[in-house]
Write an enzyme that holds these catalytic residues in place. Structure first.
Site, PDB file in Angstrom:
ATOM      1  N   GLU A  34      15.803 -36.036  33.961  1.00  0.00           N
ATOM      2  CA  GLU A  34      15.498 -35.109  32.788  1.00  0.00           C
ATOM      3  C   GLU A  34      16.873 -34.192  32.600  1.00  0.00           C
ATOM      4  O   GLU A  34      17.152 -33.516  33.591  1.00  0.00           O
ATOM      5  CB  GLU A  34      14.282 -34.233  33.273  1.00  0.00           C
ATOM      6  CG  GLU A  34      13.802 -33.657  32.195  1.00  0.00           C
ATOM      7  CD  GLU A  34      12.350 -32.804  32.529  1.00  0.00           C
ATOM      8  OE1 GLU A  34      12.090 -31.906  31.682  1.00  0.00           O
ATOM      9  OE2 GLU A  34      11.923 -32.946  33.509  1.00  0.00           O
ATOM     10  N   ARG A 259      10.817 -37.956  48.887  1.00  0.00           N
ATOM     11  CA  ARG A 259      11.912 -37.155  48.517  1.00  0.00           C
ATOM     12  C   ARG A 259      12.552 -36.595  49.791  1.00  0.00           C
ATOM     13  O   ARG A 259      12.113 -36.402  50.912  1.00  0.00           O
ATOM     14  CB  ARG A 259      11.129 -35.874  47.814  1.00  0.00           C
ATOM     15  CG  ARG A 259      10.658 -36.043  46.355  1.00  0.00           C
ATOM     16  CD  ARG A 259      10.060 -34.790  46.008  1.00  0.00           C
ATOM     17  NE  ARG A 259      10.872 -33.819  45.147  1.00  0.00           N
ATOM     18  CZ  ARG A 259      11.363 -34.087  43.789  1.00  0.00           C
ATOM     19  NH1 ARG A 259      10.721 -35.098  43.364  1.00  0.00           N
ATOM     20  NH2 ARG A 259      12.138 -33.483  43.024  1.00  0.00           N
ATOM     21  N   LYS A 269      15.661 -27.950  40.167  1.00  0.00           N
ATOM     22  CA  LYS A 269      16.472 -27.440  39.092  1.00  0.00           C
ATOM     23  C   LYS A 269      16.129 -26.143  38.500  1.00  0.00           C
ATOM     24  O   LYS A 269      16.738 -25.486  38.130  1.00  0.00           O
ATOM     25  CB  LYS A 269      16.582 -28.515  37.886  1.00  0.00           C
ATOM     26  CG  LYS A 269      17.472 -29.702  38.421  1.00  0.00           C
ATOM     27  CD  LYS A 269      17.321 -30.778  37.279  1.00  0.00           C
ATOM     28  CE  LYS A 269      16.032 -31.755  37.413  1.00  0.00           C
ATOM     29  NZ  LYS A 269      16.274 -32.696  36.527  1.00  0.00           N
TER      30      LYS A 269
HETATM   31  P1  ATP Z   1      13.576 -31.377  40.202  1.00  0.00           P
HETATM   32  O1  ATP Z   1      12.402 -30.578  40.624  1.00  0.00           O
HETATM   33  O2  ATP Z   1      15.028 -30.817  41.012  1.00  0.00           O
HETATM   34  O3  ATP Z   1      13.819 -30.821  38.710  1.00  0.00           O
HETATM   35  P2  ATP Z   1      12.790 -33.696  39.115  1.00  0.00           P
HETATM   36  O4  ATP Z   1      12.021 -34.916  40.066  1.00  0.00           O
HETATM   37  O5  ATP Z   1      12.243 -32.808  38.129  1.00  0.00           O
HETATM   38  O6  ATP Z   1      13.468 -32.678  40.278  1.00  0.00           O
HETATM   39  P3  ATP Z   1      14.646 -35.749  37.587  1.00  0.00           P
HETATM   40  O7  ATP Z   1      15.604 -35.107  36.643  1.00  0.00           O
HETATM   41  O8  ATP Z   1      13.098 -35.958  36.982  1.00  0.00           O
HETATM   42  O9  ATP Z   1      14.185 -34.318  38.586  1.00  0.00           O
HETATM   43  O10 ATP Z   1      14.741 -36.747  38.675  1.00  0.00           O
HETATM   44  C1  ATP Z   1      15.530 -37.825  38.285  1.00  0.00           C
HETATM   45  C2  ATP Z   1      14.926 -38.824  39.440  1.00  0.00           C
HETATM   46  O11 ATP Z   1      15.323 -38.140  40.664  1.00  0.00           O
HETATM   47  C3  ATP Z   1      13.576 -39.006  39.896  1.00  0.00           C
HETATM   48  O12 ATP Z   1      13.179 -40.269  39.872  1.00  0.00           O
HETATM   49  C4  ATP Z   1      13.006 -38.178  40.859  1.00  0.00           C
HETATM   50  O13 ATP Z   1      12.045 -38.883  41.673  1.00  0.00           O
HETATM   51  C5  ATP Z   1      14.411 -38.244  41.714  1.00  0.00           C
HETATM   52  N1  ATP Z   1      14.449 -37.215  42.481  1.00  0.00           N
HETATM   53  C6  ATP Z   1      14.514 -35.775  42.187  1.00  0.00           C
HETATM   54  N2  ATP Z   1      14.497 -35.044  43.264  1.00  0.00           N
HETATM   55  C7  ATP Z   1      14.576 -35.696  44.229  1.00  0.00           C
HETATM   56  C8  ATP Z   1      14.536 -35.549  45.821  1.00  0.00           C
HETATM   57  N3  ATP Z   1      14.748 -34.418  46.190  1.00  0.00           N
HETATM   58  N4  ATP Z   1      14.774 -36.829  46.565  1.00  0.00           N
HETATM   59  C9  ATP Z   1      14.555 -37.803  46.103  1.00  0.00           C
HETATM   60  N5  ATP Z   1      14.637 -37.980  44.817  1.00  0.00           N
HETATM   61  C10 ATP Z   1      14.594 -37.080  44.001  1.00  0.00           C
HETATM   62 MG    MG Z   2      11.477 -32.954  36.552  1.00  0.00          MG
END
Ligand code: ATP
Ligand code: MG
Length: 553
Positions: A34, A259, A269
């Site tokens: 995202e 994760r 983020k």
């Molecule tokens: P954040 O909470 O940091 O915003 P998010 O999951 O909302 O994390 P996205 O941009 O939606 O962030 O993530 C893109 C991809 O990265 C998704 O498939 C998500 O599952 C994966 N991802 C994000 N954070 C982690 C993590 N700590 N470990 C493994 N995979 C992750």
């Molecule tokens: Mg997200």
């Protein structure tokens, strides 16, 4: 080989067999960030799994901006995300997409569901919907569930046309109000939101929910395996419901993995952005940040991050890894590859009383003892040198074997010197240390074989260049600052950055280019700051110290 396969690869192997779901097909994955912030080390793990799985099967991995949410996205993030992924060595070729490109298609699929009696327009407010969602024993309720298809079609089209305000109605999938999985209790799949979108502008005022949009994006791109983190596990039945009830050929399969968490930092983020906004760090690329651009600026290498991700493996249970393990992976890589240099962080003058004034000699010093192809460089030596303040004690503490009056030390790669005295200023502070050198110890070894306990580094005062050094410590004082019941900002380490001005560096470092990495003898691995370091004002970040607090099992 079979044994070393992770559980995702084992699933894929089964599905590739004759008669299997993807028999004869190319494996196709996607990485769907995202664009509401910069990528962090947790994303590196997802990248490793998404791109890595595709690479392992000679398949493809798409890069897709998951920009279905109009409120937060920003074009700046899109470019940064691309740069970080390329830096790690992954490539999506021409398969770069925005989820928002599929808004029209998603709308058509929603119409299809309404026509099939599988979706309806609901006029419950968010509060009412929450009150009526039931519990494990009581089903949810919606008085609008059985409204005629024609009525839902009409209202949904008018939702799109902008006739209603935010929150007035939603489109809900008609699944099972009594499901034990609350995600299946007629989930909302479209909501009204009169906010402009960073790509589609004001074209839309209704936006699809993630659980509806994501399976459609995957299906339209021909994704075979939609790999995502564990929090989506309970959403998988809905994912399957969507792909099975709309007219798409491709039926992707969602598989969840654990994760990655790391101690002494936060990986969200939203939380990272809050730290920037509060002025706790200087930006997304502050070298203390767990973001990929922060780690890069700090001095991390792609190889160290790959090794870190690979060694953590692909698990089904979330885990928190010691930050020291990430540092261990960096140290290991830089130990093999970083150019050595001498730098004195907190200098004090060392004067060799019996060394001729005006004389200079040069020593051939190995650039990297771990790499025989790295060659040697000339290091100049003369009567006045810089040494570390802490390598001298006028009155030595117990077990202190470095310089104190009467004691001998080895100057790395040069001579053995014996401390004779020191100078003081009016306040009694030491301003210079005096010694004599043993001319028979050239290269650092004594002729008579007497033992020298300590070796210290030094820089020739005649040729030294000045530099600024930035030392970093953990951002947080506790291992898990974002446990549910506390405020992570209460655990900020106030001493996570120490700036040292007036460090004395070996002359050749004047030609350092931004992002060059070095091992400074005895003090750690350093990287020229990519933003602030110039020929006239050298700035080095300490990537990691030499001392290893991590012990591999
Ligand atoms: P954040 O909470 O940091 O915003 P998010 O999951 O909302 O994390 P996205 O941009 O939606 O962030 O993530 C893109 C991809 O990265 C998704 O498939 C998500 O599952 C994966 N991802 C994000 N954070 C982690 C993590 N700590 N470990 C493994 N995979 C992750
Ligand atoms: Mg997200």
């Amino acid at each position: 080989m079979a044994d070393s396969k992770n559980f995702i690869e084992q699933i894929i192997d089964e599905e590739l067999k004759e008669g299997g779901r993807v028999y004869g097909k190319k494996i196709h994955t996607r990485f769907p960030p995202e664009p509401n912030g910069y990528l962090h080390i947790g994303h590196a793990k997802a990248l490793e799994i998404d791109f890595g799985t595709a690479e392992a099967y000679n398949g493809l991995c798409n890069l897709r901006m998951d920009d279905t949410n109009p409120t937060k996205e920003d074009e700046e993030y899109v470019e940064a995300i691309k740069e970080d992924i390329h830096w790690l060595g992954h490539d999506w070729d021409d398969r770069f997409f925005y989820a928002s490109e599929y808004f029209e298609k998603m709308y058509e699929f929603a119409i299809e569901l309404i026509n099939k009696g599988l979706a309806y327009v609901c006029e419950l407010t968010p509060d009412q919907m929450r009150d009526m969602r039931g519990d494990t024993k009581t089903p949810a309720v919606s008085p609008y569930r059985d409204r005629p298809i024609e009525e839902s079609l009409d209202l949904f089209k008018r939702m799109r046309a902008g006739e209603f305000e935010d929150g007035k109605m939603t489109l809900r999938a008609k699944i099972d109000l009594a499901s034990g999985n609350f995600n299946m209790r007629d989930p909302v799949i479209y909501r009204i939101n009169h906010l402009p979108h960073h790509r589609t502008g004001t074209e839309w005022c209704i936006y699809p929910m993630y659980d509806f949009a994501h399976p459609i994006e995957d299906a339209l791109e021909g994704i075979t395996h939609s790999l995502c983190s564990l929090e989506f596990e309970a959403h998988r039945p809905l994912y399957d419901w969507v792909v099975n009830n709309i007219s798409v050929e491709c039926k992707p399969r969602q598989i969840e993995f654990a994760r990655l968490g790391i101690t002494h930092t936060v990986l969200s983020k939203r939380k990272l952005r809050a730290m920037i906004e509060a002025g706790i760090v200087s930006g997304w690329d502050d070298p203390r940040m767990p973001t990929l651009c922060g780690l890069r600026r700090r001095g991390y290498t792609p190889a160290s991050i790959h090794n870190f991700s690979a060694r953590n493996g692909v698990a089904k249970v979330n885990s928190v890894v010691d930050f020291a393990f990430l540092e261990y992976c960096l140290r290991e890589d830089l130990n093999d590859h970083a150019q050595r240099a001498m730098a004195v962080l907190k200098p004090i003058k060392l004067i060799i009383d019996n060394y001729p004034e005006g004389q200079t000699e040069e020593f051939d010093v190995e650039n990297n003892p771990k790499d025989e192809n790295a060659g040697t460089r000339k290091v100049s030596f003369s009567r006045e040198l810089w040494i570390e303040e802490e390598d001298f004690m006028e009155v030595p503490a117990p077990k202190y074997f470095r310089l104190f009056p009467g004691n001998e030390v080895r100057l790395k790669s040069a001579y053995v010197v014996k401390c004779v005295s020191c100078d003081h200023d009016a306040e009694g502070n030491v301003t210079a240390v005096h010694c004599t050198y043993d001319p028979d110890s050239r290269g650092g070894n004594t002729l008579d074989g007497r033992k020298i306990k300590s070796t210290i580094h030094w820089v020739d005062a005649k040729t030294a260049v000045d530099g600024e050094i930035r030392l970093y410590d953990r951002l947080f004082t506790t291992e898990q600052p974002d446990l549910a019941d506390c405020n992570y900002l209460d655990f900020i380490n106030p001493n996570s950055l120490e700036i040292i001005k007036g460090a004395k560096l070996e002359a050749f470092l004047a030609d350092t280019k931004p992002s060059d990495r070095f091992q400074f003898l005895r003090t750690g691995y350093f990287c020229a700051d990519s933003k602030d370091s110039t020929h006239d004002h050298l700035v080095f970040n300490r990537a990691v110290s030499l001392k290893d607090s991590y012990k591999p099992e």
